[in-house]
Motif scaffolding. Sequence first.
Motif, PDB file in Angstrom:
ATOM      1  N   ILE A 253       0.843  -1.202   0.000  1.00 49.98           N
ATOM      2  CA  ILE A 253       0.000   0.000   0.000  1.00 49.98           C
ATOM      3  C   ILE A 253       0.878   1.252   0.000  1.00 49.98           C
ATOM      4  O   ILE A 253       0.596   2.223  -0.710  1.00 49.98           O
ATOM      5  N   GLU A 254       1.985   1.197   0.742  1.00 47.32           N
ATOM      6  CA  GLU A 254       2.927   2.324   0.706  1.00 47.32           C
ATOM      7  C   GLU A 254       3.491   2.506  -0.703  1.00 47.32           C
ATOM      8  O   GLU A 254       3.662   3.627  -1.170  1.00 47.32           O
ATOM      9  N   GLN A 255       3.795   1.401  -1.368  1.00 50.62           N
ATOM     10  CA  GLN A 255       4.336   1.497  -2.735  1.00 50.62           C
ATOM     11  C   GLN A 255       3.298   2.109  -3.682  1.00 50.62           C
ATOM     12  O   GLN A 255       3.638   2.903  -4.560  1.00 50.62           O
ATOM     13  N   MET A 256       2.036   1.737  -3.497  1.00 54.25           N
ATOM     14  CA  MET A 256       0.987   2.306  -4.342  1.00 54.25           C
ATOM     15  C   MET A 256       0.885   3.819  -4.112  1.00 54.25           C
ATOM     16  O   MET A 256       0.725   4.587  -5.065  1.00 54.25           O
ATOM     17  N   GLU A 297      12.435  10.100 -13.428  1.00 50.00           N
ATOM     18  CA  GLU A 297      13.121  10.803 -12.336  1.00 50.00           C
ATOM     19  C   GLU A 297      12.701  10.251 -10.977  1.00 50.00           C
ATOM     20  O   GLU A 297      13.504  10.083 -10.084  1.00 50.00           O
ATOM     21  N   GLU A 298      11.424   9.976 -10.826  1.00 46.34           N
ATOM     22  CA  GLU A 298      10.914   9.621  -9.492  1.00 46.34           C
ATOM     23  C   GLU A 298      10.600   8.146  -9.336  1.00 46.34           C
ATOM     24  O   GLU A 298      10.435   7.668  -8.225  1.00 46.34           O
ATOM     25  N   GLU A 339       5.439   3.847 -12.542  1.00 49.26           N
ATOM     26  CA  GLU A 339       5.781   2.599 -11.867  1.00 49.26           C
ATOM     27  C   GLU A 339       6.926   2.918 -10.903  1.00 49.26           C
ATOM     28  O   GLU A 339       7.982   3.391 -11.339  1.00 49.26           O
ATOM     29  N   ALA A 340       6.709   2.666  -9.631  1.00 48.62           N
ATOM     30  CA  ALA A 340       7.740   2.943  -8.622  1.00 48.62           C
ATOM     31  C   ALA A 340       8.936   1.991  -8.812  1.00 48.62           C
ATOM     32  O   ALA A 340       8.834   1.000  -9.550  1.00 48.62           O
ATOM     33  N   TYR A 344       5.466  -1.321  -8.486  1.00 50.03           N
ATOM     34  CA  TYR A 344       4.025  -1.081  -8.313  1.00 50.03           C
ATOM     35  C   TYR A 344       3.663   0.158  -9.134  1.00 50.03           C
ATOM     36  O   TYR A 344       4.410   1.137  -9.136  1.00 50.03           O
ATOM     37  N   THR A 345       2.519   0.106  -9.803  1.00 49.64           N
ATOM     38  CA  THR A 345       2.172   1.215 -10.697  1.00 49.64           C
ATOM     39  C   THR A 345       0.853   1.882 -10.334  1.00 49.64           C
ATOM     40  O   THR A 345      -0.062   1.230  -9.813  1.00 49.64           O
TER      41      THR A 345
END
Length: 527
Positions: A253-256, A297-298, A339-340, A344-345
């Motif tokens: 959930i943090e990744q989302m 970048e992020e 997408e991190a 997770y995207t």
Amino acid sequence: MNDADNTLVSASQPLEERVNNRSQRPSSDAFKAFMASNWAPATQQLPERDAVAGHAAARRRSISGQFKGERLVIPAGPLKVRSNDCDYRFRPHSAFAHLTGLGLDHEPDAVLILEPVPEGTGDDGGHHRATLYFRPLAGRDTEQFYADSRSGEFWIGARPTLAEFQAKLGLATADIAELELAITKNVGAPEIGGISIRLVRKVDDNIDALVDTARYNTAKDPDNLDLSVLDALDEKLTEALSELRLLKDEWEIEQMKTAVAATVAGFTEVVKALPRALTHHRGERVVEGAFFARAREEGNELGYDTIAASGNNATVLHWTRNTGKINAGELLLLDAGVEADSLYTADVTRTLPANGKFSEIQRKVYEAVLDAADAGFAAAQPGTKFRDIHTAATTVLAERLAEWGLLPVSVEEAVSIEGQQHRRWMPHGTSHHLGLDVHDCAQAKRELYLDGVLTPGMVFTIEPGLYFKNEDIGIPEEYRGIGVRIEDDILMTTGGPVNLSAALPRKADDVESWMAGIYLEVNGQTP
Ligand code: GLY
Ligand code: MN
Ligand code: MN
């Protein structure tokens, strides 16, 4: 060229070696020794354990409980050639990422094996021991260091060692050289003391072939091997891994949230870039590029190709060519997700008036779609069915289409199973699960997906739209060339749905004032 010449040319230098003809590396021992000497030793410091490690272990434990006594093989996949000797950026298979906790470009050709052990004696009291097989960083005293353009440190940078991944993931690691034996040893029918394998297929052709060969060689009656039975074994594993992702853990959930935050930043960049996009002959590409810059970048990448669609292009559901001009007075539909690094995207859509102000007809269509989305939110409660979101949203759309005189039948008939006339203007679903894949959990059983019950921990989209094509000669002209979609990313909680993408305005007035505010910030004046 005759056949004889052809044979001569092939024999002198195979085609696959000719890609190296643009440079020549000496092969003398003196050269090799020189290249291998005088490099500082690699750093010995091991990384900290990743926060994901415990969560990934719990996921493996859950799968272990479903497949006691069987060897489970989960490949990351190989590098894929884009053209000639250029590969696509590597992205591991999502099931592999989920069970290992690995993101970024880790790790081509790697395979996770869950080896069965006596019940309860495995990792975390489970029934398997997990080992990650991969190609570890080669020493600077090896030829691979400077000569292997796909994995050598000189070419692509330092890659992990076995000890580093073991420390980072809390998972046993082994050299890929040991993989073949690890997959094939003792394979056979359980009744004669063999181990049965289950494989996530169609990820790595080499591993599929290895498993097929092992099954064939150890079958009691190889000539009458029932492939459909073996395929069913494998499919059950893929299905279970897909269903394991229906509920996200805290870390996921943090990744989302991270992916959505970067996506919100990307949408803001696009609004900043709109004045230039409006003057460019391929304004949609300006938009795509502005978003992509933020994604790289992020985050790791885009979760899927950006849809930057202006005017009539917005009525093409997956318009990713993005070659169009953006004209003032048109709507720009932007469907994009970062997408991190964890893979997770997000998956968010906003439909923006290119010049900052909706026309009357654009606003009318926009507000109908927004009302449909709000009806979808209202229907999405813990305990209701996933499909109820779609029913609620599309009923609102059918009502509006009827009010506007576009629906050829009554609302009741349109929403009936055999009716569905409103789908002419919204042919897609309203919701899908979201996570490591933009269309996550795609191999889950229907009763757990469309007919499944909304449960806290699920993450999914709500994304109604209306698409009136220029070519739709059955509707009044004023509607034609308008495409609107509003897509948000939702986390279901015990208290109801939480809109993770709420930082982006949704109401038409809020969209206009958000755009005007960014314009003012960038240009020092209102448009
Ligand atoms: N971007 C693809 C989708 O919304 O499902
Ligand atoms: Mn979507
Ligand atoms: Mn989307």
